[in-house]
Design an enzyme around this catalytic site. Structure first.
Site, PDB file in Angstrom:
ATOM      1  N   CYS A  94       0.861  -1.185   0.000  1.00 26.49           N
ATOM      2  CA  CYS A  94       0.000   0.000   0.000  1.00 26.49           C
ATOM      3  C   CYS A  94       0.894   1.232   0.000  1.00 26.49           C
ATOM      4  O   CYS A  94       1.743   1.391   0.881  1.00 26.49           O
ATOM      5  CB  CYS A  94      -0.915   0.014   1.224  1.00 26.49           C
ATOM      6  SG  CYS A  94      -1.932   1.505   1.350  1.00 26.49           S
ATOM      7  N   CYS A 111      -4.046  -0.813   9.649  1.00 30.05           N
ATOM      8  CA  CYS A 111      -3.490   0.445   9.140  1.00 30.05           C
ATOM      9  C   CYS A 111      -3.270   1.425  10.282  1.00 30.05           C
ATOM     10  O   CYS A 111      -4.185   1.686  11.075  1.00 30.05           O
ATOM     11  CB  CYS A 111      -4.451   1.045   8.106  1.00 30.05           C
ATOM     12  SG  CYS A 111      -3.999   2.713   7.571  1.00 30.05           S
ATOM     13  N   GLN A 122     -15.474  15.573   6.970  1.00 30.39           N
ATOM     14  CA  GLN A 122     -14.014  15.509   7.024  1.00 30.39           C
ATOM     15  C   GLN A 122     -13.545  14.251   7.743  1.00 30.39           C
ATOM     16  O   GLN A 122     -14.151  13.812   8.726  1.00 30.39           O
ATOM     17  CB  GLN A 122     -13.461  16.743   7.732  1.00 30.39           C
ATOM     18  CG  GLN A 122     -13.706  18.054   7.012  1.00 30.39           C
ATOM     19  CD  GLN A 122     -12.799  18.249   5.808  1.00 30.39           C
ATOM     20  OE1 GLN A 122     -12.102  17.337   5.395  1.00 30.39           O
ATOM     21  NE2 GLN A 122     -12.811  19.448   5.241  1.00 30.39           N
ATOM     22  N   PHE A 181     -21.491  25.764  -0.989  1.00 27.44           N
ATOM     23  CA  PHE A 181     -20.904  24.419  -0.889  1.00 27.44           C
ATOM     24  C   PHE A 181     -20.796  24.057   0.600  1.00 27.44           C
ATOM     25  O   PHE A 181     -19.759  23.620   1.083  1.00 27.44           O
ATOM     26  CB  PHE A 181     -19.516  24.359  -1.540  1.00 27.44           C
ATOM     27  CG  PHE A 181     -19.424  24.987  -2.906  1.00 27.44           C
ATOM     28  CD1 PHE A 181     -19.746  24.267  -4.047  1.00 27.44           C
ATOM     29  CD2 PHE A 181     -19.017  26.316  -3.049  1.00 27.44           C
ATOM     30  CE1 PHE A 181     -19.648  24.850  -5.309  1.00 27.44           C
ATOM     31  CE2 PHE A 181     -18.915  26.901  -4.307  1.00 27.44           C
ATOM     32  CZ  PHE A 181     -19.242  26.162  -5.435  1.00 27.44           C
ATOM     33  N   GLU A 237     -26.037  23.775  -0.718  1.00 24.69           N
ATOM     34  CA  GLU A 237     -25.290  22.534  -0.949  1.00 24.69           C
ATOM     35  C   GLU A 237     -26.145  21.624  -1.842  1.00 24.69           C
ATOM     36  O   GLU A 237     -27.358  21.514  -1.641  1.00 24.69           O
ATOM     37  CB  GLU A 237     -24.998  21.852   0.393  1.00 24.69           C
ATOM     38  CG  GLU A 237     -24.568  20.409   0.328  1.00 24.69           C
ATOM     39  CD  GLU A 237     -23.227  20.221  -0.364  1.00 24.69           C
ATOM     40  OE1 GLU A 237     -23.146  19.308  -1.206  1.00 24.69           O
ATOM     41  OE2 GLU A 237     -22.282  20.975  -0.067  1.00 24.69           O
ATOM     42  N   CYS A 245      -9.501  22.579  -0.679  1.00 23.87           N
ATOM     43  CA  CYS A 245      -8.753  21.321  -0.592  1.00 23.87           C
ATOM     44  C   CYS A 245      -7.818  21.178  -1.790  1.00 23.87           C
ATOM     45  O   CYS A 245      -7.186  20.137  -1.959  1.00 23.87           O
ATOM     46  CB  CYS A 245      -9.712  20.133  -0.517  1.00 23.87           C
ATOM     47  SG  CYS A 245     -10.806  19.964  -1.951  1.00 23.87           S
TER      48      CYS A 245
END
Length: 397
Positions: A12, A93, A218, A247, A275, A348
């Site tokens: 990975c 992980c 998030q 948004f 949104e 982002c």
């Protein structure tokens, strides 16, 4: 460097920067951000220090591809979707909290008991495609979703469901999502709830938020809290009585800012949140009701289309938190002409943000901060505050 045997073996490589010291990661991201602003006037711009993340156990969500056999399912990724033998089990992980590692064996056992045959991409056979797990940082309760190809196995899931709840009493929302297409699509439109509860309660900085299936939230809650409270701090002393949150998602930015402004001035603030996701709008509306904010309207509309059709009652502040493509030239130029006193831009993708800001010629950048939402990758979030060029000099930003 984090001790991750998946990375060391090459199984990975999602964390592309895992071998890079964390301070170096942040320096590289900040330099990248500065490059995107090179064409802008950044004189007197306040650069706040980067907001750090934990390096491990920071994720509140696991998106696990299900492969292998029904009696020995593998939860993780497929390096090659057409090769079942390329499956990598990521239950250990290091980005997940330790609590997740304790849950996965129970979920694997449930898959076997309910006969949920993992979907084989190459053969286009099987039922269970993904398991999606989300944890509330506030309550430590869980939302669990099974993404299936059809409803065929639903009776078996319902038969075994009481046993699953007995083993995992922290499950608050459980659903089955139906995704019938043979395509790399995470989820389908149909959501079948197995619990009476349809939302996972979260709370950031005293603001109640609600996570729904198919709604964006998030994945790094501690950094997200920092992002929202920073937005709140930056605007609470500004002369704002009306704001748009475009948004808006589940309303994190708009609700934080409206609550701070209202508490400070003891007068009602008008908030309009837009949104496209109806599920997110339901969650945002629920939050506003819990907070007792009355002069608030959340609507399920395309944010750009909404803004471009407004020709009066302009807001004092416009918050934009667009997807990676940014707000685009048309909306940027519209805001530039409409000229709200302030624009708060959360991004982002600094590349698209930099392009958008070049169209805001009637504004100056006043504050900016990098938020490391995604350690060990090149991705990060940015928060920027813009002030109209001719805004009254007595307004301090």
């Amino acid at each position: 460097m984090i001790d991750c045997h998946h990375y060391q073996k090459g199984d990975c490589r999602s964390c592309q920067w895992l071998e890079m010291p964390y301070e170096q990661q942040l320096a590289k991201k900040k330099e990248h951000l500065k490059q995107q602003l090179a064409k802008l006037d950044c004189d007197n711009l306040i650069w706040h220090p980067p907001f750090y993340s934990s390096e491990t156990a920071f994720r509140n969500k696991a998106k696990m591809v299900v492969s292998g056999a029904v009696e020995r399912p593998i939860l993780g990724i497929l390096q090659d979707p057409t090769e079942p033998q390329s499956a990598v089990d990521l239950c250990d992980c290091p980005l997940y909290p330790q609590r997740f590692a304790e849950l996965f064996p129970i979920l694997k056992d449930f898959i076997g008991r309910a006969g949920l045959v993992p979907y084989n991409v190459a053969k286009q056979k099987g039922e269970l495609k993904y398991i999606l797990l989300t944890e509330s940082q506030h309550t430590k309760k869980l939302m669990l979703r099974f993404v299936l190809r059809s409803e065929t196995k639903l009776p078996l899931i319902q038969r075994e469901f009481a046993g699953l709840l007995e083993k995992l009493p922290q499950l608050e929302v459980v659903s089955v999502n139906i995704q019938p297409q043979h395509a790399a699509i995470l989820e389908g439109e149909k959501e079948i709830f197995l619990t009476d509860q349809h939302t996972l309660s979260e709370n950031f900085n005293g603001i109640p938020l609600f996570i729904r299936p198919q709604g964006f939230f998030q994945t790094n809650p501690l950094v997200a809290q920092g992002l929202y409270v920073t937005a709140q701090d930056w605007v609470q002393d500004l002369p704002i009585t009306k704001l748009w949150d475009l948004f808006c998602g589940v309303g994190g930015f708009g609700l934080h800012c409206a609550k701070a402004l209202q508490d400070k001035d003891q007068q009602e603030v008008e908030l309009t949140g837009i949104e496209i996701s109806a599920s997110a709008i339901q969650a945002a509306t629920q939050s506003a009701q819990v907070l007792g904010l009355n002069n608030v309207k959340f609507q399920s509309l395309d944010a750009a289309n909404f803004a471009l059709t407004q020709d009066e009652n302009k807001p004092d502040l416009v918050i934009v938190n667009p997807p990676r493509r940014g707000i685009g030239r048309e909306l940027a130029e519209f805001l530039n002409e409409m000229q709200p006193h302030f624009i708060l831009y959360s991004s982002c993708n600094a590349i698209s943000m930099g392009k958008d800001l070049q169209h805001l010629t009637n504004y100056k950048l006043t504050q900016i901060q990098l938020f490391d939402m995604f350690p060990h990758t090149a991705h990060y979030e940015t928060l920027a505050l813009l002030s109209k060029l001719n805004v009254d000099e007595h307004i301090s930003v």
